[in-house]
Design a protein around this motif. Structure first.
Motif, short mmCIF file in Angstrom:
data_model
loop_
_atom_site.label_atom_id
_atom_site.label_comp_id
_atom_site.label_asym_id
_atom_site.label_seq_id
_atom_site.Cartn_x
_atom_site.Cartn_y
_atom_site.Cartn_z
N TRP A 75 -3.40 9.59 -3.75
CA TRP A 75 -2.50 8.72 -4.78
C TRP A 75 -1.49 8.00 -3.76
O TRP A 75 -0.93 6.98 -3.72
N MET A 76 -0.85 9.03 -2.84
CA MET A 76 0.40 8.58 -2.20
C MET A 76 0.45 9.34 -0.57
O MET A 76 0.21 10.73 -0.78
N GLY A 77 0.60 8.68 0.36
CA GLY A 77 0.92 9.38 1.44
C GLY A 77 2.05 10.06 1.40
O GLY A 77 3.01 10.08 0.80
N PRO A 78 2.33 10.68 2.63
CA PRO A 78 3.84 11.50 2.92
C PRO A 78 4.67 10.47 2.80
O PRO A 78 4.92 9.81 3.57
N MET A 79 5.81 10.79 2.10
CA MET A 79 6.96 9.70 1.87
C MET A 79 8.03 10.38 1.12
O MET A 79 7.78 11.11 0.31
N THR A 80 9.25 9.84 1.27
CA THR A 80 10.42 10.25 0.27
C THR A 80 10.53 8.98 -0.76
O THR A 80 10.43 7.91 -0.39
N MET A 81 10.54 9.50 -1.89
CA MET A 81 10.57 8.66 -3.32
C MET A 81 11.26 9.35 -4.47
O MET A 81 11.22 10.71 -4.50
N ASN A 82 11.57 8.47 -5.29
CA ASN A 82 12.04 9.06 -6.52
C ASN A 82 11.17 9.17 -7.73
O ASN A 82 10.04 8.48 -7.71
N VAL B 19 0.78 -1.32 0.05
CA VAL B 19 -0.14 0.08 -0.03
C VAL B 19 0.88 1.26 0.03
O VAL B 19 0.39 2.19 -0.48
N GLY B 20 2.08 0.96 0.73
CA GLY B 20 2.94 2.25 0.83
C GLY B 20 3.21 3.03 -0.50
O GLY B 20 3.17 4.27 -0.61
N CYS B 21 3.50 2.27 -1.39
CA CYS B 21 4.27 2.92 -2.59
C CYS B 21 3.41 2.86 -3.96
O CYS B 21 4.18 3.30 -5.02
N SER B 22 2.21 2.34 -3.85
CA SER B 22 1.44 2.56 -5.06
C SER B 22 -0.03 2.38 -4.65
O SER B 22 -0.25 1.86 -3.73
#
Ligand code: CU
Length: 132
Positions: free
Chosen positions: A80-87, A21-24
């Motif tokens: 679409w996306m929770g608060p997070m660090t990603m590319n 769930v975290g990244c998509s």
């Protein structure tokens, strides 16, 4: 002992679910959104779905010039996306040129099926403290 194993299995299962769930976005949610947006006239993307746009605010942590991607610490991006660090890919060269490590940006995340990228970049501020 059996109870302990069951407990550990439960934790492992939860971890897997969280990771998924975290990244998509989840498939059911995507399907629901698509059904809701069926009447909307967004431009068609390569996936055959209309491209969705979400406002994002974040801080650029680093850049990859070869991939034209940026690692961004962003707040929640719509549903679409929770608060997070990603590319994120930054497809537009003019947008990519605005970015540097340490700047905070207001931008738009474009989502086309499984593909996503950042565009419509506005630099909101620079972090002088990091001095990068
Ligand atoms: Cu993510």
């Amino acid at each position: 002992m059996k109870k302990t194993i069951t407990f550990i299995s439960g934790i492992a299962l939860l971890s897997v679910i969280f990771a998924l769930v975290g990244c998509s976005s989840s498939a059911p949610e995507a399907a629901k959104t698509e059904a809701t947006a069926a009447g909307a006239s967004g431009p068609m993307g390569a996936s055959g779905h209309s491209i969705k746009k979400y406002p994002m605010q974040g801080k650029v942590l680093s850049l990859n010039a070869a991939e034209k991607s940026a690692r961004i610490d962003a707040g929640a991006i719509g549903d679409w996306m929770g608060p997070m660090t990603m590319n994120y890919a930054v497809k537009d060269a003019a947008d990519f040129a605005k970015l540097s490590a340490g700047v905070t940006i207001n931008a738009t995340v474009f989502v086309d099926g499984d593909d996503f990228w950042v565009g419509e970049v506005n630099v909101a501020g620079t972090s002088a403290a990091t001095g990068k």
